[in-house]
Design a protein around this motif. Structure first.
Motif, mmCIF file in Angstrom:
data_model
loop_
_atom_site.group_PDB
_atom_site.id
_atom_site.type_symbol
_atom_site.label_atom_id
_atom_site.label_comp_id
_atom_site.label_asym_id
_atom_site.label_seq_id
_atom_site.Cartn_x
_atom_site.Cartn_y
_atom_site.Cartn_z
ATOM 1 N N THR A 120 7.085 6.604 6.092
ATOM 2 C CA THR A 120 6.055 5.697 5.581
ATOM 3 C C THR A 120 4.894 5.627 6.561
ATOM 4 O O THR A 120 5.099 5.388 7.755
ATOM 5 C CB THR A 120 6.634 4.289 5.366
ATOM 6 O OG1 THR A 120 7.684 4.345 4.401
ATOM 7 C CG2 THR A 120 5.552 3.329 4.880
ATOM 8 N N ASP A 122 2.063 3.302 7.323
ATOM 9 C CA ASP A 122 1.653 1.925 7.048
ATOM 10 C C ASP A 122 0.264 1.686 7.656
ATOM 11 O O ASP A 122 0.101 1.746 8.875
ATOM 12 C CB ASP A 122 2.677 0.958 7.632
ATOM 13 C CG ASP A 122 2.414 -0.489 7.224
ATOM 14 O OD1 ASP A 122 1.343 -0.769 6.639
ATOM 15 O OD2 ASP A 122 3.285 -1.335 7.500
ATOM 16 N N SER A 150 0.908 14.230 -5.563
ATOM 17 C CA SER A 150 0.686 12.790 -5.428
ATOM 18 C C SER A 150 1.123 12.081 -6.700
ATOM 19 O O SER A 150 0.772 12.484 -7.808
ATOM 20 C CB SER A 150 -0.806 12.508 -5.173
ATOM 21 O OG SER A 150 -1.104 11.140 -5.389
ATOM 22 N N ASN A 152 0.095 9.266 -7.687
ATOM 23 C CA ASN A 152 -1.075 8.595 -8.269
ATOM 24 C C ASN A 152 -2.314 9.483 -8.261
ATOM 25 O O ASN A 152 -3.446 8.981 -8.252
ATOM 26 C CB ASN A 152 -1.369 7.281 -7.536
ATOM 27 C CG ASN A 152 -0.242 6.288 -7.643
ATOM 28 O OD1 ASN A 152 0.467 6.243 -8.656
ATOM 29 N ND2 ASN A 152 -0.044 5.496 -6.600
ATOM 30 N N MET A 156 -4.415 5.521 -3.719
ATOM 31 C CA MET A 156 -3.442 4.434 -3.643
ATOM 32 C C MET A 156 -3.795 3.408 -4.709
ATOM 33 O O MET A 156 -4.967 3.029 -4.846
ATOM 34 C CB MET A 156 -3.443 3.801 -2.254
ATOM 35 C CG MET A 156 -2.853 4.705 -1.183
ATOM 36 S SD MET A 156 -2.426 3.847 0.349
ATOM 37 C CE MET A 156 -4.060 3.508 1.007
ATOM 38 N N GLN A 159 -0.274 -2.621 -6.590
ATOM 39 C CA GLN A 159 1.020 -2.865 -7.217
ATOM 40 C C GLN A 159 0.937 -4.078 -8.146
ATOM 41 O O GLN A 159 1.631 -5.077 -7.969
ATOM 42 C CB GLN A 159 2.078 -3.057 -6.131
ATOM 43 C CG GLN A 159 2.268 -1.839 -5.252
ATOM 44 C CD GLN A 159 2.663 -0.611 -6.065
ATOM 45 O OE1 GLN A 159 3.766 -0.534 -6.594
ATOM 46 N NE2 GLN A 159 1.761 0.360 -6.168
ATOM 47 N N PHE A 218 -1.428 -5.208 -2.545
ATOM 48 C CA PHE A 218 -0.641 -4.176 -1.869
ATOM 49 C C PHE A 218 -0.829 -2.851 -2.602
ATOM 50 O O PHE A 218 -0.564 -2.750 -3.808
ATOM 51 C CB PHE A 218 0.836 -4.584 -1.876
ATOM 52 C CG PHE A 218 1.716 -3.699 -1.046
ATOM 53 C CD1 PHE A 218 1.583 -3.652 0.329
ATOM 54 C CD2 PHE A 218 2.680 -2.898 -1.652
ATOM 55 C CE1 PHE A 218 2.401 -2.832 1.095
ATOM 56 C CE2 PHE A 218 3.506 -2.079 -0.898
ATOM 57 C CZ PHE A 218 3.359 -2.047 0.477
ATOM 58 N N TYR A 219 -1.289 -1.826 -1.862
ATOM 59 C CA TYR A 219 -1.609 -0.527 -2.453
ATOM 60 C C TYR A 219 -0.663 0.549 -1.907
ATOM 61 O O TYR A 219 -0.343 0.563 -0.706
ATOM 62 C CB TYR A 219 -3.050 -0.124 -2.122
ATOM 63 C CG TYR A 219 -4.098 -0.940 -2.836
ATOM 64 C CD1 TYR A 219 -4.777 -0.431 -3.934
ATOM 65 C CD2 TYR A 219 -4.408 -2.238 -2.407
ATOM 66 C CE1 TYR A 219 -5.754 -1.186 -4.593
ATOM 67 C CE2 TYR A 219 -5.376 -2.997 -3.058
ATOM 68 C CZ TYR A 219 -6.038 -2.464 -4.153
ATOM 69 O OH TYR A 219 -6.991 -3.207 -4.802
ATOM 70 N N THR A 220 -0.251 1.447 -2.787
ATOM 71 C CA THR A 220 0.653 2.516 -2.359
ATOM 72 C C THR A 220 0.353 3.813 -3.109
ATOM 73 O O THR A 220 -0.271 3.819 -4.175
ATOM 74 C CB THR A 220 2.134 2.169 -2.629
ATOM 75 O OG1 THR A 220 2.340 2.058 -4.036
ATOM 76 C CG2 THR A 220 2.533 0.892 -1.931
ATOM 77 N N ASP A 221 0.817 4.883 -2.517
ATOM 78 C CA ASP A 221 0.934 6.171 -3.191
ATOM 79 C C ASP A 221 2.154 6.865 -2.601
ATOM 80 O O ASP A 221 2.572 6.564 -1.460
ATOM 81 C CB ASP A 221 -0.313 7.038 -3.003
ATOM 82 C CG ASP A 221 -0.299 8.271 -3.904
ATOM 83 O OD1 ASP A 221 0.456 8.290 -4.893
ATOM 84 O OD2 ASP A 221 -1.062 9.231 -3.635
ATOM 85 N N MET A 222 2.736 7.773 -3.342
ATOM 86 C CA MET A 222 3.876 8.547 -2.863
ATOM 87 C C MET A 222 3.563 10.024 -2.984
ATOM 88 O O MET A 222 3.121 10.493 -4.041
ATOM 89 C CB MET A 222 5.144 8.219 -3.662
ATOM 90 C CG MET A 222 6.374 8.996 -3.192
ATOM 91 S SD MET A 222 7.843 8.600 -4.170
ATOM 92 C CE MET A 222 8.117 6.893 -3.672
#
Length: 230
Positions: A120, A122, A150, A152, A156, A159, A218-222
């Protein structure tokens, strides 16, 4: 593929031929009593040894073969008799080295660890220009390619399913920019390997771009990374 021939697996005294000037402990030796020698060749003695492959090597995938010449001499290593071997034999050996293809995600400068395939990055409180780094390590004994995708499509996402806010970022692998906007597998290492046992290292860099008035949250990408054999 490197190997050694030892007298036994416990003591591991290396066996050599007469051209190396061996001591008595570096050959297999034995003798017959007068009674055994007079038995008209009906008496035999078994000699055992062990072949051990070097555990610290990382050979290419494939089939390996070797032939070893065994010689039976009269006398001792210090005083061989007869001017040549009494008998010879050829021992054939073969082994298969299977394909190895492992990947590891570690902090920048970290060492390969096949058990670490998730990492991760962060960013804490986001701001444009913030950067994070990691290393992708690939250990393979044949050619390989690396792909990234990706979840997304290269941004990012917040959520919160009711909000469409995004935070864009730029991605680099081994110093080269990578466009993940397609949402499909993108080659980031078209042709790599074979590697050493320590693995090939590819630096991954992520930089946050300007995101305007993105909603607080809260922003994410995987990123999904795949290593495939060539």
């Amino acid at each position: 593929m490197y190997y050694q021939i030892y007298d036994n697996a416990a003591d591991r005294r290396i066996l050599v031929d007469l051209s190396a000037g061996p001591s008595s402990s570096q050959v297999l030796s034995g003798s017959f009593t007068d009674a055994e020698a007079g038995a008209g060749g009906g008496t035999t003695k078994d000699m055992t040894f062990v072949v051990i492959l070097d555990p610290d090597q990382f050979p290419l995938a494939g089939q390996y073969a070797e032939e070893v010449r065994l010689e039976l001499w009269a006398g001792t290593p210090e005083n061989p008799q007869g001017g040549g071997p009494e008998a010879t034999a050829i021992m054939s050996m073969s082994t298969q080295m299977d394909q190895v293809m492992d990947m590891s995600l570690v902090a920048s400068g970290g060492t390969f660890d096949a058990g670490r395939t998730e990492l991760t990055l962060d960013f804490g409180e986001l701001y444009a220009g913030s950067r994070r780094y990691a290393d992708l390590m690939v250990r393979a004994n044949s050619g390989y390619s690396v792909y990234m995708r990706s979840q997304n499509s290269g941004v990012m996402m917040i959520q919160d399913v009711s909000d469409t806010s995004i935070v864009p970022y730029s991605l680099s692998v081994a110093g080269g920019g990578v466009d993940l906007s397609s949402g499909t597998d993108v080659p980031v290492v078209p042709l790599g390997g074979p590697s050493t046992i320590r693995g090939d290292r590819y630096n991954i860099g992520v930089e946050i771009e300007e995101f305007g008035m993105a909603t607080e949250g809260f922003y994410t990408d995987m990123l999904i990374i795949t290593v495939a054999a060539q």
